[in-house]
Scaffold this motif. Sequence first.
Motif, mmCIF file in Angstrom:
data_model
loop_
_atom_site.group_PDB
_atom_site.id
_atom_site.type_symbol
_atom_site.label_atom_id
_atom_site.label_comp_id
_atom_site.label_asym_id
_atom_site.label_seq_id
_atom_site.Cartn_x
_atom_site.Cartn_y
_atom_site.Cartn_z
ATOM 1 N N TRP A 16 58.263 30.280 -17.005
ATOM 2 C CA TRP A 16 58.119 29.360 -15.868
ATOM 3 C C TRP A 16 56.852 28.536 -16.037
ATOM 4 C CZ3 TRP A 16 61.004 27.291 -12.320
ATOM 5 C CH2 TRP A 16 60.433 26.682 -11.212
ATOM 6 N N ASP A 17 56.964 27.224 -15.899
ATOM 7 C CA ASP A 17 55.843 26.303 -16.014
ATOM 8 C C ASP A 17 55.253 26.092 -14.617
ATOM 9 O OD1 ASP A 17 54.074 24.240 -16.410
ATOM 10 O OD2 ASP A 17 55.500 22.912 -17.423
ATOM 11 N N ILE A 18 54.146 26.756 -14.323
ATOM 12 C CA ILE A 18 53.540 26.700 -12.991
ATOM 13 C C ILE A 18 53.030 25.301 -12.675
ATOM 14 C CG2 ILE A 18 51.625 27.561 -11.565
ATOM 15 C CD1 ILE A 18 51.943 30.231 -13.054
ATOM 16 N N LYS A 19 52.465 24.634 -13.675
ATOM 17 C CA LYS A 19 51.893 23.296 -13.462
ATOM 18 C C LYS A 19 52.957 22.301 -12.992
ATOM 19 C CE LYS A 19 49.547 19.572 -15.907
ATOM 20 N NZ LYS A 19 49.183 19.069 -17.222
ATOM 21 N N ASN A 20 54.108 22.270 -13.663
ATOM 22 C CA ASN A 20 55.174 21.312 -13.345
ATOM 23 C C ASN A 20 56.225 21.880 -12.394
ATOM 24 O OD1 ASN A 20 54.186 19.170 -14.961
ATOM 25 N ND2 ASN A 20 54.885 20.267 -16.767
ATOM 26 N N LYS A 21 56.077 23.140 -12.005
ATOM 27 C CA LYS A 21 57.012 23.812 -11.097
ATOM 28 C C LYS A 21 58.454 23.715 -11.573
ATOM 29 C CE LYS A 21 54.035 23.366 -7.116
ATOM 30 N NZ LYS A 21 53.825 22.810 -5.790
ATOM 31 N N LEU A 31 64.450 32.674 -11.801
ATOM 32 C CA LEU A 31 63.472 33.542 -11.140
ATOM 33 C C LEU A 31 62.171 32.807 -10.825
ATOM 34 C CD1 LEU A 31 63.978 36.676 -13.394
ATOM 35 C CD2 LEU A 31 64.878 36.317 -11.105
ATOM 36 N N GLN A 32 62.036 31.605 -11.319
ATOM 37 C CA GLN A 32 60.882 30.738 -11.122
ATOM 38 C C GLN A 32 59.576 31.455 -11.459
ATOM 39 O OE1 GLN A 32 61.212 28.756 -7.339
ATOM 40 N NE2 GLN A 32 63.077 27.736 -7.945
ATOM 41 N N LYS A 33 58.683 31.613 -10.530
ATOM 42 C CA LYS A 33 57.333 32.110 -10.826
ATOM 43 C C LYS A 33 57.315 33.534 -11.374
ATOM 44 C CE LYS A 33 56.355 33.396 -6.038
ATOM 45 N NZ LYS A 33 55.497 33.167 -4.912
ATOM 46 N N TYR A 34 58.417 34.262 -11.288
ATOM 47 C CA TYR A 34 58.466 35.623 -11.826
ATOM 48 C C TYR A 34 58.942 35.665 -13.288
ATOM 49 C CZ TYR A 34 58.033 36.566 -6.882
ATOM 50 O OH TYR A 34 57.597 36.579 -5.583
ATOM 51 N N CYS A 88 61.151 25.226 -15.195
ATOM 52 C CA CYS A 88 61.268 26.023 -16.409
ATOM 53 C C CYS A 88 60.589 25.280 -17.557
ATOM 54 C CB CYS A 88 62.746 26.239 -16.718
ATOM 55 S SG CYS A 88 63.054 27.267 -18.161
ATOM 56 N N SER A 89 59.868 26.017 -18.402
ATOM 57 C CA SER A 89 59.180 25.337 -19.508
ATOM 58 C C SER A 89 60.167 24.703 -20.474
ATOM 59 C CB SER A 89 58.250 26.307 -20.237
ATOM 60 O OG SER A 89 58.974 27.402 -20.750
ATOM 61 N N ILE A 90 61.400 25.199 -20.528
ATOM 62 C CA ILE A 90 62.439 24.565 -21.348
ATOM 63 C C ILE A 90 62.709 23.157 -20.818
ATOM 64 C CG2 ILE A 90 64.837 24.711 -22.128
ATOM 65 C CD1 ILE A 90 62.957 26.912 -23.262
ATOM 66 N N MET A 91 62.720 23.012 -19.485
ATOM 67 C CA MET A 91 62.918 21.711 -18.854
ATOM 68 C C MET A 91 61.735 20.786 -19.172
ATOM 69 S SD MET A 91 65.176 20.352 -16.855
ATOM 70 C CE MET A 91 65.430 19.240 -15.534
#
Length: 138
Positions: free
Chosen positions: A121-126, A114-117, A128-131
Amino acid sequence: MGKCDLCEGNASWMGCKNCGLRSIKQKKDCYEFVFKRKKITLPAEKDISLEDFIKKNKETILNSIEEEKMAAVGYFKGRMCPFTQVKVGGTKAATLAFTGASMNEFTWTHSECLQKYCAIWDIKNKQCSIMTIAKKLQ
């Protein structure tokens, strides 16, 4: 240090540090993109230079590499999220007819990121924060 032909990241004689591109080989009827862990072969187009071919197919090539990186840390092809699941199911008609009892049939499927939703979601690195965490641990 130079610039990568594909992602414009920093490149040396060993290849690009960003996307992992090692070389591009032009064969008789195709282009072969050799990456650190993968080789992608795309059919060549007539009357188009290598630079124009790269510009035209850049997203396709980079998405293919991104999918492989995601798969390496537990993601599925097509940017599928390992957390969002949808259950699809119904009652088997035969079970209801013969026994009078209903039995639900479920199929679990994953949905696309879902990305930004998404809350993680890690907005800085665009990504998933898991990634992001996985990259820092490597």
